[in-house]
Write an enzyme that holds these catalytic residues in place. Structure first.
Site, PDB file in Angstrom:
ATOM      1  N   ASP A 144      -2.247 -27.065  -1.165  1.00  0.00           N
ATOM      2  CA  ASP A 144      -2.139 -27.497  -2.565  1.00  0.00           C
ATOM      3  C   ASP A 144      -1.321 -28.761  -2.741  1.00  0.00           C
ATOM      4  OD1 ASP A 144       0.383 -26.188  -2.046  1.00  0.00           O
ATOM      5  OD2 ASP A 144       0.696 -26.254  -4.208  1.00  0.00           O
ATOM      6  N   GLU A 145      -1.157 -29.524  -1.679  1.00  0.00           N
ATOM      7  CA  GLU A 145      -0.238 -30.651  -1.759  1.00  0.00           C
ATOM      8  C   GLU A 145      -0.720 -31.765  -0.839  1.00  0.00           C
ATOM      9  OE1 GLU A 145       4.477 -31.202  -0.820  1.00  0.00           O
ATOM     10  OE2 GLU A 145       3.674 -29.188  -0.885  1.00  0.00           O
ATOM     11  N   ASP A 161       0.746 -32.231  -6.300  1.00  0.00           N
ATOM     12  CA  ASP A 161       1.225 -30.893  -5.944  1.00  0.00           C
ATOM     13  C   ASP A 161       0.779 -29.923  -7.032  1.00  0.00           C
ATOM     14  OD1 ASP A 161       2.570 -28.775  -4.844  1.00  0.00           O
ATOM     15  OD2 ASP A 161       4.563 -29.451  -5.457  1.00  0.00           O
TER      16      ASP A 161
HETATM   17 MG    MG Z   1       2.636 -26.622  -5.069  1.00  0.00          MG
END
Ligand code: MG
Length: 410
Positions: free
Chosen positions: A102-103, A8
């Site tokens: 983003d993960e 993350d």
């Molecule tokens: Mg994040």
């Protein structure tokens, strides 16, 4: 025992802005809409101290931190950085399940022989992300998704946290129940009223307490609170198909015209497939008639392929069979879809032994085109999509005499 990572990026949009514009570093920064109805898309760590978080109305955020700086989101830029980050993931495993830009979850169970222990893989992923994007990520390592996700959040930002099997109860039992994915504010309030505040409370609660809240999900919820989670990492490519389709300016009726269009579509889908580094194990042909009735015809085969010739051979068979049923139909749309996708790296697992039997539906002679595809792709990339076309995609009318016809094309 599986090895699962949850990666993350830290305050992703805000960190990208602070990286690209050094004058914003160290400042309370909000990425989001500045209008009266705007919402916080991301908050830098400096502004989080004031109780600002994403999804909060900007107006409310500004009440909490009046001197916060607001910049509008630049999604194109975030997508660009996201691609760099996901490229790093792909260097360690094909089993990447993206949750957002983003993960992602990564299953690195099969990567250990090549890259070492899961914690070393996590550290190396952080290093490569930092080297290529200048940004930090937090990584959680555990034997399932639930624990990996909890772990990535425990040492943010720039964290690396491993939860070993014998630590599960120690780590989980004290955590507030809101940390359990799927527990909304409403349920949390009701749990609170029942005296359940932590994972430990939930794990030890009786059916009499939990059943009214969770019904038939009671055991699953208790399992989750105990750190039990068998959900697989479902890689993005496992769900998707690569396709190309075209709605024609006028309805097509001639078999030769339809086959020529089909060849162009198979070629386009093949380029996309190779661009993504995938193999396809199934071809679907989609046909929409002028009256909007839509048909799909699909066939699976082994081994999976990245070869346009193979794709086209299967697609042709499917279309020919449909045309035999509906010889004079007017067609307004044609599509070629490739599915049952797998990463190219697994090619050897499926490949027939050298000289072994080839799938029967593939016409003799198509095998040699496999080596041609990457070359054609390169030429197209350099000189544009129209630079090279397969002779089979040119409408040759009634003639069937091969490659020389390509020269007649203006
Ligand atoms: Mg994040």
């Amino acid at each position: 025992m599986r090895a699962i990572l949850h990666v993350d990026m830290d305050a992703f949009y805000a960190s990208v802005e602070q990286h690209d514009r050094p004058e914003l570093r160290g400042l309370p920064l909000i990425v989001g809409g500045s209008s009266n109805r705007g919402v916080v898309a991301a908050a830098s760590y400096e502004v989080r101290r004031y109780g600002v978080h994403s999804a909060m109305p900007t107006r409310q955020a500004l009440e909490r931190c009046p001197h916060a700086i607001i910049v509008p989101p630049r999604m194109d830029r975030y997508q660009e950085v996201s691609a760099q980050v996901f490229a790093v993931f792909g260097e360690f495993t094909p089993l990447v399940e993206g949750l957002s830009l983003d993960e992602a979850f990564l299953d690195v169970t099969g990567s250990r022989a090549l890259f070492g222990e899961p914690a070393s893989i996590a550290a190396e992923i952080k290093t490569r992300i930092r080297a290529r994007t200048g940004l930090t990520a937090s990584v959680g390592v555990a034997h399932n998704k639930l624990l990996a996700k909890i772990a990535s959040d425990l040492r943010k930002p720039d964290g690396l946290c491993v939860i070993a099997p014998d630590e599960v109860a120690t780590v989980l039992d004290g955590l507030p129940i809101r940390r359990l994915a799927g527990i909304g504010a409403k349920t949390a309030a009701r749990l609170d009223a029942a005296g359940i505040a932590t994972f430990g409370d939930l794990r030890q609660a009786s059916d009499a307490v939990l059943w009214p809240l969770f019904g038939r999900y009671t055991q699953r919820v208790r399992d989750r609170a105990s750190g039990i989670d068998e959900r697989p990492v479902v890689a993005d490519w496992q769900e998707k198909q690569v396709s190309a389709e075209e709605t024609f300016d006028r309805d097509l009726r001639r078999r030769e015209e339809l086959l020529a269009e089909l060849a162009r579509l198979a070629d386009r889908a093949g380029v996309r497939l190779r661009h993504k580094g995938l193999l396809a194990g199934s071809v679907t042909v989609k046909i929409r008639r002028a009256d909007f009735t839509t048909y799909t015809r699909a066939r699976s085969f082994q081994p999976p392929t990245r070869d346009t010739g193979t794709v086209l051979a299967v697609a042709r068979e499917l279309l020919e069979a449909w045309l035999a049923e509906q010889p004079r139909a007017a067609v307004r749309l044609l599509g070629v879809g490739l599915s049952q996708l797998s990463p190219e790296a697994q090619l050897d697992l499926f490949a027939a032994p050298a000289g072994g039997p080839r799938p029967p539906m593939i016409a003799a002679g198509t095998a040699r085109t496999a080596s041609l595809d990457p070359t054609l792709d390169q030429i197209r990339e350099k000189f544009g999509k129209q630079a090279v076309q397969r002779a089979s995609s040119l409408d040759r009318g009634p003639k069937e005499d091969g490659f020389t016809d390509a020269r007649r094309r203006p």
